[in-house]
Design an enzyme around this catalytic site. Structure first.
Site, PDB file in Angstrom:
ATOM      1  N   HIS A   1       1.094  -1.199   0.092  1.00  0.00           N
ATOM      2  CA  HIS A   1      -0.410  -0.128   0.185  1.00  0.00           C
ATOM      3  C   HIS A   1       1.065   1.282   0.320  1.00  0.00           C
ATOM      4  CE1 HIS A   1      -3.047   2.997   0.836  1.00  0.00           C
ATOM      5  NE2 HIS A   1      -3.330   1.864   0.422  1.00  0.00           N
TER       6      HIS A   1
ATOM      7  N   ASP B   1      -7.777  -5.206  -0.535  1.00  0.00           N
ATOM      8  CA  ASP B   1      -8.495  -6.028  -1.320  1.00  0.00           C
ATOM      9  C   ASP B   1      -8.212  -7.427  -1.343  1.00  0.00           C
ATOM     10  OD1 ASP B   1      -7.651  -3.128  -3.312  1.00  0.00           O
ATOM     11  OD2 ASP B   1      -9.585  -3.907  -3.170  1.00  0.00           O
TER      12      ASP B   1
HETATM   13  C1  SDX Z   1      -5.697   0.073  -3.323  1.00  0.00           C
HETATM   14  O1  SDX Z   1      -4.249   4.715  -2.278  1.00  0.00           O
HETATM   15  C2  SDX Z   1      -5.292   4.219  -1.646  1.00  0.00           C
HETATM   16  O2  SDX Z   1      -5.407   4.822  -0.790  1.00  0.00           O
HETATM   17  C3  SDX Z   1      -5.648   2.856  -2.138  1.00  0.00           C
HETATM   18  C4  SDX Z   1      -6.517   2.082  -1.153  1.00  0.00           C
HETATM   19  C5  SDX Z   1      -8.210   2.756  -1.364  1.00  0.00           C
HETATM   20  O3  SDX Z   1      -8.966   2.568  -0.508  1.00  0.00           O
HETATM   21  O4  SDX Z   1      -7.949   3.196  -1.684  1.00  0.00           O
HETATM   22  O5  SDX Z   1      -5.963   1.576   0.286  1.00  0.00           O
HETATM   23  C6  SDX Z   1      -6.582   1.228  -2.155  1.00  0.00           C
HETATM   24  O6  SDX Z   1      -5.816   0.464  -4.173  1.00  0.00           O
HETATM   25  C7  SDX Z   1      -5.370  -0.557  -2.332  1.00  0.00           C
HETATM   26  C8  SDX Z   1      -4.294  -2.166  -3.219  1.00  0.00           C
HETATM   27  C9  SDX Z   1      -4.693  -2.313  -3.830  1.00  0.00           C
HETATM   28  N1  SDX Z   1      -2.934  -2.897  -5.319  1.00  0.00           N
HETATM   29  C10 SDX Z   1      -3.016  -4.083  -4.913  1.00  0.00           C
HETATM   30  O7  SDX Z   1      -3.154  -4.725  -3.771  1.00  0.00           O
HETATM   31  C11 SDX Z   1      -1.889  -4.147  -5.942  1.00  0.00           C
HETATM   32  C12 SDX Z   1      -0.275  -5.296  -5.527  1.00  0.00           C
HETATM   33  N2  SDX Z   1       0.472  -3.748  -4.581  1.00  0.00           N
HETATM   34  C13 SDX Z   1       0.919  -2.656  -5.790  1.00  0.00           C
HETATM   35  O8  SDX Z   1       0.851  -2.620  -6.896  1.00  0.00           O
HETATM   36  C14 SDX Z   1       1.637  -2.075  -4.500  1.00  0.00           C
HETATM   37  O9  SDX Z   1       2.022  -2.125  -3.838  1.00  0.00           O
HETATM   38  C15 SDX Z   1       0.572  -0.782  -4.200  1.00  0.00           C
HETATM   39  C16 SDX Z   1       0.414  -0.539  -5.977  1.00  0.00           C
HETATM   40  C17 SDX Z   1      -0.605  -0.483  -3.270  1.00  0.00           C
HETATM   41  C18 SDX Z   1       1.706   0.190  -4.372  1.00  0.00           C
HETATM   42  O10 SDX Z   1       2.822   1.023  -5.382  1.00  0.00           O
HETATM   43  P1  SDX Z   1       3.514   2.100  -4.507  1.00  0.00           P
HETATM   44  O11 SDX Z   1       3.564   3.062  -3.734  1.00  0.00           O
HETATM   45  O12 SDX Z   1       4.391   2.810  -5.660  1.00  0.00           O
HETATM   46  O13 SDX Z   1       5.111   0.829  -4.013  1.00  0.00           O
HETATM   47  P2  SDX Z   1       5.772   0.488  -5.560  1.00  0.00           P
HETATM   48  O14 SDX Z   1       5.483  -0.646  -6.090  1.00  0.00           O
HETATM   49  O15 SDX Z   1       6.978   1.604  -5.837  1.00  0.00           O
HETATM   50  O16 SDX Z   1       6.816   0.010  -4.463  1.00  0.00           O
HETATM   51  C19 SDX Z   1       7.695  -0.152  -3.483  1.00  0.00           C
HETATM   52  C20 SDX Z   1       8.266  -1.885  -3.780  1.00  0.00           C
HETATM   53  C21 SDX Z   1       9.023  -2.207  -5.284  1.00  0.00           C
HETATM   54  O17 SDX Z   1       9.995  -3.232  -4.906  1.00  0.00           O
HETATM   55  P3  SDX Z   1      11.625  -2.046  -5.363  1.00  0.00           P
HETATM   56  O18 SDX Z   1      10.941  -1.004  -6.094  1.00  0.00           O
HETATM   57  O19 SDX Z   1      11.410  -1.676  -3.892  1.00  0.00           O
HETATM   58  O20 SDX Z   1      12.110  -3.796  -5.169  1.00  0.00           O
HETATM   59  O21 SDX Z   1       7.732  -2.996  -3.055  1.00  0.00           O
HETATM   60  C22 SDX Z   1       7.185  -3.530  -3.775  1.00  0.00           C
HETATM   61  C23 SDX Z   1       8.208  -3.114  -5.367  1.00  0.00           C
HETATM   62  O22 SDX Z   1       7.729  -4.331  -6.377  1.00  0.00           O
HETATM   63  N3  SDX Z   1       6.658  -4.362  -4.022  1.00  0.00           N
HETATM   64  C24 SDX Z   1       6.007  -5.518  -4.372  1.00  0.00           C
HETATM   65  C25 SDX Z   1       4.172  -5.463  -3.857  1.00  0.00           C
HETATM   66  N4  SDX Z   1       3.809  -4.062  -3.784  1.00  0.00           N
HETATM   67  C26 SDX Z   1       5.071  -3.188  -4.296  1.00  0.00           C
HETATM   68  N5  SDX Z   1       6.384  -6.322  -4.970  1.00  0.00           N
HETATM   69  C27 SDX Z   1       5.873  -7.466  -4.854  1.00  0.00           C
HETATM   70  N6  SDX Z   1       3.852  -7.752  -4.905  1.00  0.00           N
HETATM   71  C28 SDX Z   1       2.788  -6.508  -4.319  1.00  0.00           C
HETATM   72  N7  SDX Z   1       1.790  -6.626  -4.524  1.00  0.00           N
END
Ligand code: SDX
Length: 428
Positions: free
Chosen positions: A307, A364
């Site tokens: 998140h 989710d």
């Molecule tokens: C919602 O914003 C809100 O409030 C949203 C929400 C709401 O109520 O409106 O809460 C609802 O959208 C919840 C999120 C639902 N999405 C997912 O579950 C999709 C999976 N999660 C990710 O794609 C990710 O965690 C995000 C999109 C939620 C957040 O992305 P960020 O903050 O841009 O973080 P990032 O992508 O830069 O990740 C940081 C690190 C990275 O690794 P490094 O480059 O540092 O090595 O964490 C890793 C990412 O690769 N990472 C994951 C991961 N999520 C982040 N690795 C594996 N699996 C994951 N799910």
């Protein structure tokens, strides 16, 4: 004496005021930055950038706090009704019984949609994703209410549009499901409460009586409350920017629905179930899939994990996880995906990759398990999120429009070709 932030650029010191919120959050007000320095800031994804001051929702990602207008999500999910929470978010205070009854009755009077809209549905193929149908239908509502095209027309007109949206969204959502099945549409029943009415329109058939299990409507009530608002998430930020152009509320909410559809945002709840089914069909080897999620060369991510704000735990996920066991037991449902989800969570939370990146289950991760137990099809999961988030979008739009905020228009740093002359095609 309020704080001042100082920025040194080329030997010159520039000062900027610091603003502080009621929960001691602080921001450097850089609204004069470009005028004073000629510089802008750069912050892809707005990870460090505040777009507004808001009094609607407070969340603390470090300690897992979420409050709507000061009330904790835990108390509201346990004690309130969804329409009570909708009133709280939109109008700023918990309604009295008279206010809630009037609000509920007004919404009930607006659950029907214009008969002409049925032909819109029939034009969509059965395989149409309901989020695409819903976004189009909500924008199409503006064509039936031309007086809504001016969002600042009057308080009465604004309140009427808000009631129409809250009343009609569940109907449009249920009809998008019925349309996919090519089943007859079920009209709303004014004798039913908001959640029961939705389930009636989703699952009743004209040929037989259908009664909604109170366990099911209570579960839906809780899920909708948990999704009702979440400060400046992607779809809400979209609503505030689209609304800032003074576009009407229907088109603004339609934009929010489109933003929510993405798999990184509200679309994740559908992706989570498809991921769990993929793991189940692959023999349930959770460790293998956790390895894939960690592998930078693998596009697979653990959907429902991570998140932007919550770096400890998503309080909503905790509430939903507890509700999962309770609701599935009451409905006598045994879903093997729940066991896979719990095992996946356990393995991930013990893994350094997830721990060092503060990746925890988000709202989710478990919600789809409950939707499945309610017999809601996977493709409708993000539609459920939209129904829950509607009062949040409306409240944030209302706050933005009434706060006289300027049109949202970010700056950029240009990195393309510098000036060059046109070349005739024969000479290219
Ligand atoms: C919602 O914003 C809100 O409030 C949203 C929400 C709401 O109520 O409106 O809460 C609802 O959208 C919840 C999120 C639902 N999405 C997912 O579950 C999709 C999976 N999660 C990710 O794609 C990710 O965690 C995000 C999109 C939620 C957040 O992305 P960020 O903050 O841009 O973080 P990032 O992508 O830069 O990740 C940081 C690190 C990275 O690794 P490094 O480059 O540092 O090595 O964490 C890793 C990412 O690769 N990472 C994951 C991961 N999520 C982040 N690795 C594996 N699996 C994951 N799910």
């Amino acid at each position: 004496m309020s704080e001042i932030a100082k920025l040194e650029l080329n030997g010159e010191i520039f000062e900027f005021p610091v603003i502080e919120g009621t929960e001691n959050e602080k921001a450097i007000d850089i609204s004069s930055l470009r005028t004073k320095t000629g510089y802008i800031t750069m912050d892809p994804g707005f990870k460090n950038t505040g777009s507004c001051e808001s009094s609607i929702t407070y969340l603390d990602g470090e300690v897992g706090i979420l409050r709507y207008r000061g009330y904790s999500i835990e108390q509201l999910a346990e004690k309130a009704s969804f329409l009570e929470v909708a009133y709280l978010l939109i109008y700023g205070s918990l309604p009295t019984q008279i206010e809630l009854t009037s609000f509920t009755n007004s919404i009930t009077k607006h659950t029907l949609v214009a008969e002409d809209m049925k032909q819109f549905f029939e034009a969509y193929p059965a395989k149409a994703h309901p989020m695409g149908v819903l976004a189009s239908m909500v924008c199409s509502l503006s064509t039936f209410y031309p007086e809504s095209l001016d969002p600042n027309r009057s308080k009465e007109a604004k309140d009427l549009t808000i009631l129409r949206l809250l009343g009609k969204l569940p109907t449009l959502a249920a009809w998008s499901h019925k349309n996919a099945l090519r089943h007859p549409f079920m009209y709303p029943k004014n004798s039913l409460d908001y959640c029961s009415n939705f389930m009636h329109m989703m699952f009743a058939m004209p040929t037989e009586e259908y009664t909604v299990d109170p366990v099911i409507s209570a579960a839906l009530n809780k899920l909708l409350i948990l999704h009702a608002d979440h400060e400046q998430n992607c779809s809400t930020a979209t609503v505030r920017v689209v609304g800032s152009s003074q576009s009407n509320l229907y088109s603004t909410i339609s934009a929010g629905i489109s933003a929510l559809w993405g798999p990184l945002h509200g679309g994740a709840n559908q992706e989570v179930i498809e991921m769990l089914e993929q793991i189940q069909n692959d023999g349930g080897d959770v460790d293998k899939w956790v390895l894939k999620a960690k592998d930078k060369n693998d596009t697979f991510r653990l959907m429902g994990f991570g998140h932007r704000v919550y770096k400890n735990f998503d309080p909503r996920a905790n509430i939903i996880k507890k509700a999962c066991d309770d609701i599935l037991e009451k409905l006598n449902v045994n879903d093997p995906l729940l066991a896979i989800a719990k095992k996946l969570e356990k393995v991930a939370l013990e893994d350094e990759y997830f721990k060092t990146r503060n990746l925890y289950p988000n709202v989710d991760f478990y919600s789809g398990i409950i939707y499945r137990a309610l017999n809601i099809p996977t493709e409708m999961f993000t539609v459920m999120f939209a129904i829950g988030r509607l009062p949040g979008w409306i409240s944030q739009w209302k706050e933005m429009t009434e706060g006289g905020e300027p049109i949202g228009r970010p700056r950029q740093i240009y990195t393309g070709a510098t000036e060059r002359d046109y070349v005739e095609i024969s000479k290219r």
